[in-house]
Design a protein around this motif. Structure first.
Motif, PDB file in Angstrom:
ATOM      1  N   ALA A  22       0.837  -1.212   0.000  1.00 54.11           N
ATOM      2  CA  ALA A  22       0.000   0.000   0.000  1.00 54.11           C
ATOM      3  C   ALA A  22       0.867   1.255   0.000  1.00 54.11           C
ATOM      4  O   ALA A  22       0.535   2.249  -0.655  1.00 54.11           O
ATOM      5  CB  ALA A  22      -0.930   0.000   1.217  1.00 54.11           C
ATOM      6  N   TYR A  23       1.987   1.212   0.725  1.00 59.01           N
ATOM      7  CA  TYR A  23       2.905   2.365   0.748  1.00 59.01           C
ATOM      8  C   TYR A  23       3.552   2.550  -0.618  1.00 59.01           C
ATOM      9  O   TYR A  23       3.720   3.656  -1.095  1.00 59.01           O
ATOM     10  CB  TYR A  23       3.993   2.169   1.799  1.00 59.01           C
ATOM     11  CG  TYR A  23       3.533   2.314   3.234  1.00 59.01           C
ATOM     12  CD1 TYR A  23       2.199   2.262   3.605  1.00 59.01           C
ATOM     13  CD2 TYR A  23       4.469   2.496   4.237  1.00 59.01           C
ATOM     14  CE1 TYR A  23       1.798   2.381   4.921  1.00 59.01           C
ATOM     15  CE2 TYR A  23       4.081   2.622   5.567  1.00 59.01           C
ATOM     16  CZ  TYR A  23       2.748   2.555   5.900  1.00 59.01           C
ATOM     17  OH  TYR A  23       2.372   2.674   7.200  1.00 59.01           O
ATOM     18  N   ARG A  24       3.936   1.426  -1.245  1.00 53.41           N
ATOM     19  CA  ARG A  24       4.567   1.498  -2.563  1.00 53.41           C
ATOM     20  C   ARG A  24       3.603   2.095  -3.572  1.00 53.41           C
ATOM     21  O   ARG A  24       3.975   2.914  -4.396  1.00 53.41           O
ATOM     22  CB  ARG A  24       5.021   0.095  -2.995  1.00 53.41           C
ATOM     23  CG  ARG A  24       5.589   0.018  -4.402  1.00 53.41           C
ATOM     24  CD  ARG A  24       6.724   0.969  -4.663  1.00 53.41           C
ATOM     25  NE  ARG A  24       7.915   0.560  -3.949  1.00 53.41           N
ATOM     26  CZ  ARG A  24       8.959   1.367  -3.744  1.00 53.41           C
ATOM     27  NH1 ARG A  24       8.944   2.587  -4.192  1.00 53.41           N
ATOM     28  NH2 ARG A  24       9.990   0.960  -3.084  1.00 53.41           N
ATOM     29  N   GLU A  34       3.530   5.768  -3.046  1.00 53.46           N
ATOM     30  CA  GLU A  34       4.735   6.397  -3.585  1.00 53.46           C
ATOM     31  C   GLU A  34       4.662   6.508  -5.109  1.00 53.46           C
ATOM     32  O   GLU A  34       5.052   7.521  -5.682  1.00 53.46           O
ATOM     33  CB  GLU A  34       5.977   5.621  -3.165  1.00 53.46           C
ATOM     34  CG  GLU A  34       6.296   5.777  -1.691  1.00 53.46           C
ATOM     35  CD  GLU A  34       7.479   4.936  -1.245  1.00 53.46           C
ATOM     36  OE1 GLU A  34       8.017   4.150  -2.065  1.00 53.46           O
ATOM     37  OE2 GLU A  34       7.866   5.066  -0.075  1.00 53.46           O
ATOM     38  N   ASN A  35       4.159   5.470  -5.745  1.00 59.35           N
ATOM     39  CA  ASN A  35       4.029   5.504  -7.202  1.00 59.35           C
ATOM     40  C   ASN A  35       3.016   6.554  -7.645  1.00 59.35           C
ATOM     41  O   ASN A  35       3.231   7.255  -8.634  1.00 59.35           O
ATOM     42  CB  ASN A  35       3.653   4.127  -7.733  1.00 59.35           C
ATOM     43  CG  ASN A  35       4.775   3.129  -7.581  1.00 59.35           C
ATOM     44  OD1 ASN A  35       5.927   3.502  -7.375  1.00 59.35           O
ATOM     45  ND2 ASN A  35       4.453   1.852  -7.653  1.00 59.35           N
ATOM     46  N   THR A  36       1.914   6.673  -6.924  1.00 61.47           N
ATOM     47  CA  THR A  36       0.918   7.704  -7.223  1.00 61.47           C
ATOM     48  C   THR A  36       1.525   9.084  -7.019  1.00 61.47           C
ATOM     49  O   THR A  36       1.283  10.007  -7.809  1.00 61.47           O
ATOM     50  CB  THR A  36      -0.329   7.520  -6.330  1.00 61.47           C
ATOM     51  OG1 THR A  36      -0.841   6.203  -6.530  1.00 61.47           O
ATOM     52  CG2 THR A  36      -1.402   8.537  -6.653  1.00 61.47           C
ATOM     53  N   HIS A  37       2.332   9.211  -5.984  1.00 62.01           N
ATOM     54  CA  HIS A  37       3.013  10.472  -5.696  1.00 62.01           C
ATOM     55  C   HIS A  37       3.879  10.900  -6.878  1.00 62.01           C
ATOM     56  O   HIS A  37       3.869  12.066  -7.292  1.00 62.01           O
ATOM     57  CB  HIS A  37       3.872  10.295  -4.435  1.00 62.01           C
ATOM     58  CG  HIS A  37       4.683  11.477  -4.089  1.00 62.01           C
ATOM     59  ND1 HIS A  37       6.054  11.465  -4.125  1.00 62.01           N
ATOM     60  CD2 HIS A  37       4.321  12.706  -3.686  1.00 62.01           C
ATOM     61  CE1 HIS A  37       6.502  12.652  -3.761  1.00 62.01           C
ATOM     62  NE2 HIS A  37       5.473  13.416  -3.499  1.00 62.01           N
ATOM     63  N   ILE A  38       4.608   9.954  -7.453  1.00 64.08           N
ATOM     64  CA  ILE A  38       5.452  10.255  -8.612  1.00 64.08           C
ATOM     65  C   ILE A  38       4.599  10.722  -9.781  1.00 64.08           C
ATOM     66  O   ILE A  38       4.953  11.685 -10.478  1.00 64.08           O
ATOM     67  CB  ILE A  38       6.308   9.025  -8.986  1.00 64.08           C
ATOM     68  CG1 ILE A  38       7.334   8.757  -7.882  1.00 64.08           C
ATOM     69  CG2 ILE A  38       6.993   9.221 -10.338  1.00 64.08           C
ATOM     70  CD1 ILE A  38       8.011   7.399  -7.983  1.00 64.08           C
ATOM     71  N   ALA A  92       3.595  13.484  -0.081  1.00 70.88           N
ATOM     72  CA  ALA A  92       4.975  13.544   0.420  1.00 70.88           C
ATOM     73  C   ALA A  92       4.994  13.665   1.944  1.00 70.88           C
ATOM     74  O   ALA A  92       5.822  13.030   2.620  1.00 70.88           O
ATOM     75  CB  ALA A  92       5.718  14.723  -0.215  1.00 70.88           C
ATOM     76  N   ILE A  93       4.088  14.444   2.487  1.00 74.77           N
ATOM     77  CA  ILE A  93       4.004  14.602   3.947  1.00 74.77           C
ATOM     78  C   ILE A  93       3.571  13.288   4.597  1.00 74.77           C
ATOM     79  O   ILE A  93       4.131  12.871   5.618  1.00 74.77           O
ATOM     80  CB  ILE A  93       3.055  15.769   4.312  1.00 74.77           C
ATOM     81  CG1 ILE A  93       3.692  17.094   3.893  1.00 74.77           C
ATOM     82  CG2 ILE A  93       2.715  15.761   5.799  1.00 74.77           C
ATOM     83  CD1 ILE A  93       2.745  18.283   3.915  1.00 74.77           C
ATOM     84  N   VAL A  94       2.585  12.614   4.015  1.00 75.66           N
ATOM     85  CA  VAL A  94       2.129  11.326   4.551  1.00 75.66           C
ATOM     86  C   VAL A  94       3.265  10.298   4.511  1.00 75.66           C
ATOM     87  O   VAL A  94       3.484   9.563   5.476  1.00 75.66           O
ATOM     88  CB  VAL A  94       0.886  10.810   3.785  1.00 75.66           C
ATOM     89  CG1 VAL A  94       0.562   9.372   4.160  1.00 75.66           C
ATOM     90  CG2 VAL A  94      -0.309  11.716   4.052  1.00 75.66           C
ATOM     91  N   ILE A  95       4.014  10.261   3.411  1.00 70.96           N
ATOM     92  CA  ILE A  95       5.131   9.326   3.300  1.00 70.96           C
ATOM     93  C   ILE A  95       6.174   9.630   4.378  1.00 70.96           C
ATOM     94  O   ILE A  95       6.680   8.722   5.042  1.00 70.96           O
ATOM     95  CB  ILE A  95       5.754   9.369   1.887  1.00 70.96           C
ATOM     96  CG1 ILE A  95       4.775   8.766   0.860  1.00 70.96           C
ATOM     97  CG2 ILE A  95       7.101   8.640   1.854  1.00 70.96           C
ATOM     98  CD1 ILE A  95       5.175   8.996  -0.591  1.00 70.96           C
ATOM     99  N   ALA A  96       6.482  10.909   4.575  1.00 69.91           N
ATOM    100  CA  ALA A  96       7.452  11.283   5.616  1.00 69.91           C
ATOM    101  C   ALA A  96       6.943  10.848   6.988  1.00 69.91           C
ATOM    102  O   ALA A  96       7.697  10.310   7.804  1.00 69.91           O
ATOM    103  CB  ALA A  96       7.717  12.785   5.579  1.00 69.91           C
ATOM    104  N   TRP A  97       5.666  11.068   7.248  1.00 74.95           N
ATOM    105  CA  TRP A  97       5.084  10.681   8.542  1.00 74.95           C
ATOM    106  C   TRP A  97       5.160   9.162   8.752  1.00 74.95           C
ATOM    107  O   TRP A  97       5.527   8.688   9.821  1.00 74.95           O
ATOM    108  CB  TRP A  97       3.639  11.175   8.628  1.00 74.95           C
ATOM    109  CG  TRP A  97       2.957  10.750   9.886  1.00 74.95           C
ATOM    110  CD1 TRP A  97       2.037   9.747  10.031  1.00 74.95           C
ATOM    111  CD2 TRP A  97       3.153  11.288  11.191  1.00 74.95           C
ATOM    112  NE1 TRP A  97       1.649   9.637  11.332  1.00 74.95           N
ATOM    113  CE2 TRP A  97       2.319  10.578  12.079  1.00 74.95           C
ATOM    114  CE3 TRP A  97       3.950  12.308  11.699  1.00 74.95           C
ATOM    115  CZ2 TRP A  97       2.259  10.847  13.437  1.00 74.95           C
ATOM    116  CZ3 TRP A  97       3.887  12.580  13.060  1.00 74.95           C
ATOM    117  CH2 TRP A  97       3.049  11.856  13.903  1.00 74.95           C
TER     118      TRP A  97
END
Length: 140
Positions: free
Chosen positions: A18-20, A23-27, A56-61
C-alpha cells in the motif's frame, strides 16, 4: 523477475504494498505538476501541488521511525515546497520582482531548498555517524 536475495549480513528494508502504491501515485502527481509547469497549464499545475505535497508529507510521517527515510522524505517535502513556490512565482509573474538587493521572488524558493539540504546534511554529518558508532559498539 525475481529479486536476488540480500547477503546474510545485510539488513532488509521492506515497504508494504500500500505504501509502494502511494509512492508511485506520488510520482505520477509530481510529474503531472512539473509537466503542467513546463506547459504553463496554471490551473492543473496549481491543483497538483496539493496531492503531490500531501502525499509527500504522509510518506514522511509513515517513515518517521527510520531516521534515514525520514530525513530523505522530509528533504523531498521541502523540495516539492520550493519547486511549487518557484512554479507559482513564474505563473503569477513575481519570479523577477526584486524583494531585496540581488534577491528576486524566485530566489525565495532557496529557503525550503536549503532547509531540505540542511536536513540531509544533519543526517549525513551527525545522525548517520552516530548510528554507525552505536552499531559498532553494539556488535563488539
Amino acid at each position: 523477475m525475481p529479486v536476488p536475495p540480500a547477503p546474510a549480513d545485510e539488513e532488509i528494508y521492506q515497504i508494504p504494498a500500500a505504501y509502494r502504491k502511494m509512492e508511485n501515485t506520488h510520482i505520477l502527481f509530481w510529474l503531472v505538476k512539473d509537466i503542467s509547469w513546463c506547459m504553463i497549464w496554471k490551473t492543473l499545475g496549481l491543483l497538483m501541488v496539493g496531492p503531490t505535497l500531501g502525499i509527500a508529507i504522509v510518506i514522511a510521517w509513515r517513515t518517521r521511525a527510520y531516521k534515514s527515510e525520514l530525513a530523505h522524505n522530509l528533504a523531498i517535502v521541502f523540495w516539492i515546497t520550493a519547486n511549487s513556490y518557484w512554479m507559482a512565482s513564474e505563473f503569477f509573474h513575481f519570479d523577477a520582482v526584486v524583494v531585496a538587493p540581488g534577491v528576486t521572488g524566485k530566489h525565495l524558493a532557496l529557503v525550503p531548498f536549503l532547509i531540505g539540504l540542511g536536513i540531509l546534511l544533519y543526517y549525513y554529518l551527525v545522525q548517520k555517524p552516530r548510528e554507525t558508532r552505536e552499531t559498532q559498539v553494539a556488535t563488539l
